[in-house]
Design an enzyme around this catalytic site. Structure first.
Site, PDB file in Angstrom:
ATOM      1  N   TYR A  72      21.662  66.835  40.505  1.00  0.00           N
ATOM      2  CA  TYR A  72      22.770  67.715  40.917  1.00  0.00           C
ATOM      3  C   TYR A  72      22.230  68.964  41.612  1.00  0.00           C
ATOM      4  CZ  TYR A  72      27.236  70.170  40.754  1.00  0.00           C
ATOM      5  OH  TYR A  72      28.388  70.822  41.101  1.00  0.00           O
ATOM      6  N   PHE A 124      35.195  71.727  70.874  1.00  0.00           N
ATOM      7  CA  PHE A 124      35.577  70.401  70.396  1.00  0.00           C
ATOM      8  C   PHE A 124      36.883  70.516  69.585  1.00  0.00           C
ATOM      9  CE2 PHE A 124      35.346  66.874  67.312  1.00  0.00           C
ATOM     10  CZ  PHE A 124      35.480  65.860  68.240  1.00  0.00           C
ATOM     11  N   ASP A 125      37.629  69.401  69.477  1.00  0.00           N
ATOM     12  CA  ASP A 125      38.977  69.499  68.873  1.00  0.00           C
ATOM     13  C   ASP A 125      38.975  69.996  67.430  1.00  0.00           C
ATOM     14  OD1 ASP A 125      37.919  67.047  68.140  1.00  0.00           O
ATOM     15  OD2 ASP A 125      39.803  65.959  68.257  1.00  0.00           O
ATOM     16  N   ASP A 214      27.373  74.535  68.298  1.00  0.00           N
ATOM     17  CA  ASP A 214      27.916  73.292  67.765  1.00  0.00           C
ATOM     18  C   ASP A 214      26.927  72.244  68.257  1.00  0.00           C
ATOM     19  OD1 ASP A 214      29.185  70.930  67.324  1.00  0.00           O
ATOM     20  OD2 ASP A 214      31.128  71.538  68.129  1.00  0.00           O
ATOM     21  N   ALA A 216      25.935  69.075  67.488  1.00  0.00           N
ATOM     22  CA  ALA A 216      26.002  67.637  67.182  1.00  0.00           C
ATOM     23  C   ALA A 216      25.092  66.791  68.083  1.00  0.00           C
ATOM     24  CB  ALA A 216      27.449  67.155  67.307  1.00  0.00           C
ATOM     25  N   LYS A 257      25.951  62.225  64.748  1.00  0.00           N
ATOM     26  CA  LYS A 257      25.603  61.986  66.152  1.00  0.00           C
ATOM     27  C   LYS A 257      24.072  61.905  66.274  1.00  0.00           C
ATOM     28  CE  LYS A 257      29.951  63.635  66.591  1.00  0.00           C
ATOM     29  NZ  LYS A 257      30.749  64.123  65.464  1.00  0.00           N
ATOM     30  N   HIS A 449      46.696  63.799  67.514  1.00  0.00           N
ATOM     31  CA  HIS A 449      46.247  62.544  68.136  1.00  0.00           C
ATOM     32  C   HIS A 449      45.809  61.496  67.121  1.00  0.00           C
ATOM     33  CE1 HIS A 449      42.801  65.175  67.678  1.00  0.00           C
ATOM     34  NE2 HIS A 449      42.003  64.136  67.718  1.00  0.00           N
TER      35      HIS A 449
HETATM   36  C1  LIG Z   1      30.906  68.463  69.527  1.00  0.00           C
HETATM   37  C2  LIG Z   1      31.438  68.111  68.181  1.00  0.00           C
HETATM   38  N1  LIG Z   1      31.561  69.053  67.239  1.00  0.00           N
HETATM   39  C3  LIG Z   1      32.022  68.785  66.007  1.00  0.00           C
HETATM   40  C4  LIG Z   1      32.415  67.518  65.674  1.00  0.00           C
HETATM   41  C5  LIG Z   1      32.964  67.253  64.285  1.00  0.00           C
HETATM   42  O1  LIG Z   1      32.085  66.507  63.550  1.00  0.00           O
HETATM   43  P1  LIG Z   1      32.552  65.490  62.386  1.00  0.00           P
HETATM   44  O2  LIG Z   1      33.266  64.372  63.053  1.00  0.00           O
HETATM   45  O3  LIG Z   1      31.267  65.099  61.753  1.00  0.00           O
HETATM   46  O4  LIG Z   1      33.432  66.250  61.482  1.00  0.00           O
HETATM   47  C6  LIG Z   1      32.324  66.499  66.616  1.00  0.00           C
HETATM   48  C7  LIG Z   1      32.757  65.135  66.262  1.00  0.00           C
HETATM   49  O5  LIG Z   1      32.957  64.264  67.056  1.00  0.00           O
HETATM   50  C8  LIG Z   1      31.828  66.802  67.913  1.00  0.00           C
HETATM   51  O6  LIG Z   1      31.725  65.868  68.867  1.00  0.00           O
END
Ligand SMILES: Cc1ncc(COP(=O)(O)O)c(C=O)c1O
Length: 464
Positions: A72, A124-125, A214, A216, A257, A449
């Site tokens: 843990y 990103f969304d 960000d 990813a 990713k 979406h």
């Molecule tokens: C650029 C970017 N930021 C953040 C995220 C969010 O990540 P997660 O899907 O792991 O929550 C994504 C997911 O597709 C992304 O492409």
């Protein structure tokens, strides 16, 4: 004779996928209320919905899973991942989270308050969702070149320094940080140059602001810098990544990713004070500091994945496959975002279906046509995703309507890419018959979406 290019791995295990008939697909997509997220995976032949968490782990990552420490507190897996993050990014502190949006949730709980303004490059969304959920505003400062899909620019993810300074001048006290997405998913998996990162750092310093990456797809971004930016050709991906991160204060990571795992994320940072503040929210939302939302074995797989994901040979294999699909589509004169990005092909749906009004969701219509044609699942990055304005509740229509075809890492062969390309070509050849799109029947108040339900507007000559 020069030898042809081939993958930097071989296949040890396979997963069976199933083809279907056009009639089956027509029935299934109707049952799914014309929302591709609602399809069952076995109703899809080639799944390009996302490259997130859909990659194939290596034998070494699977071996690491067996060595996971599930304590843990203080698990060795936490420290293994800490070392990998530190070596690759230079950040000293980190918090594991269950995925990227969880990292955003924890970090933004510390940093964002109502009325704030967060400038960045095509957020990103989920990032935008977490900003707007806190009644703050995301301002897109991406360079204008990103919005012309036929224009070739090596770094279409770049932040426009003038747009950024304008936001900072007008809202200085309300800006908690600047966020840069590398590569920029929403503008087409487009990279940000080192030169641009340096410039944004200068501006951030002038106004005393933090920079958050960000991150990813940071390794794919580093690959493009190596290939396209003067002075970086001789540097390794890891050297470039270290320099990229040197311009940031904090990063959020969706490990699904570029760390090539099926689930996981983290926040990494330089400052202990921020780490302590974020730890409180991490414990509340995710779990104790040394596991966050992750099991020990998953942290091990992320650590190994970070090393593999920053190998040049791996990145070359991956990005060349994306390029392969893109070049096929270009040869068919299908309009796509150019140059070809890192993780996906972004088909310009408004140029593909110019006769369809944007109010009938061009990119979603195209995604549905492609699914019916070949059992290929892509995703709409357009007006549905852009959602409603949080204040006026009016629909927002983005400059670009994209159908995104995201390629999972180490999963499909180029034969699959050919199927995708030919299916899309068939749709392209009959595009003039696609005379009607869709309207919304039911939608959620935010990030609609994922769950939206749609209905056809009128009868589509070709389909019905
Ligand atoms: C650029 C970017 N930021 C953040 C995220 C969010 O990540 P997660 O899907 O792991 O929550 C994504 C997911 O597709 C992304 O492409």
């Amino acid at each position: 004779m020069e030898l042809p290019f081939a993958e930097s791995y071989r296949i040890k295990m396979v997963e069976i996928i199933r083809k279907s008939t056009r009639d089956e697909r027509k029935k299934w997509i109707k049952e799914a209320n014309f929302n591709l997220f609602k399809l069952k995976s076995d109703q899809v032949y080639i799944d390009l919905l996302t490259d997130s968490g859909t990659g194939a782990m290596s034998d070494r990552q699977w071996s690491e899973m067996m060595l996971g420490d599930e304590s843990y507190a203080g698990a060795s897996s936490y420290y293994k991942l800490k070392d990998a993050i530190n070596e690759i990014t230079g950040f000293e502190y980190y918090l594991p989270t269950h995925q990227g949006r969880a990292a955003e949730n924890v970090l933004f709980s510390v940093l964002i308050k109502e009325g704030d303004v967060v400038p960045g490059n095509s957020h990103f969304d989920t990032t935008k969702g977490h900003i707007e959920f806190r009644k703050a505003i995301a301002v897109d400062c991406t360079i204008d070149e990103a919005f012309d899909t036929s224009l070739i620019h090596p770094f279409k993810g770049n932040v426009d320094p003038e747009k950024l300074e304008k936001v900072l001048k007008e809202n200085n006290s309300k800006v908690p940080f600047i966020i840069i997405t590398v590569t920029c998913n929403s503008s087409g998996g487009q990279p940000v140059s080192i030169e641009n990162l340096r410039k944004v750092r200068q501006i951030a310093d002038k106004y005393g602001k933090m920079i958050i990456f960000d991150a990813a797809r940071f390794a794919e971004n580093a690959y493009f810098i190596k290939l396209r930016e003067k002075g970086y050709n001789d540097k390794s991906i890891r050297e470039i990544a270290r320099e990229m991160f040197s311009y940031a204060d904090v990063m959020t990571m969706s490990s699904k990713k570029d760390a090539i795992v099926n689930m996981g994320g983290f926040i990494a940072m330089r400052e202990k004070d921020l780490f302590c503040k974020a730890s409180v929210f991490n414990i509340m939302f995710e779990g104790y500091i040394t596991y966050g939302g992750m099991s020990g074995r998953d942290m091990n797989a992320v650590a190994q994945g970070l090393y593999e994901g920053t190998e040049f040979e791996y990145l070359e294999t991956r990005i060349k496959q994306v390029e392969y699909l893109g070049n096929r589509l270009i040869s068919f004169e299908i309009p796509i975002q150019q140059p070809i990005g890192g993780h996906a092909i972004f088909v310009d749906a408004s140029r593909f279906l110019p006769n369809l009004p944007k109010e009938q969701y061009q990119a979603q219509t195209l995604a549905i046509e492609l699914y019916i044609e070949g059992g290929v699942r892509g995703v709409e990055i357009g007006a549905l995703l852009a959602d409603r304005d949080p204040v006026t509740r009016e629909n927002r229509y983005p400059v670009l309507e994209f159908l995104r075809l995201a390629i999972p890492r180490r999963v499909y062969t180029n034969n699959h890419m050919d199927v995708v390309a030919f299916a899309l070509k068939n749709v392209f050849d009959r595009r003039k018959h696609i005379s009607s799109g869709f309207k919304i029947l039911k939608e959620a108040p935010i990030m609609r979406h994922f769950t939206v339900e749609l209905e056809r507007v009128g009868i589509n000559n070709f389909q019905e």
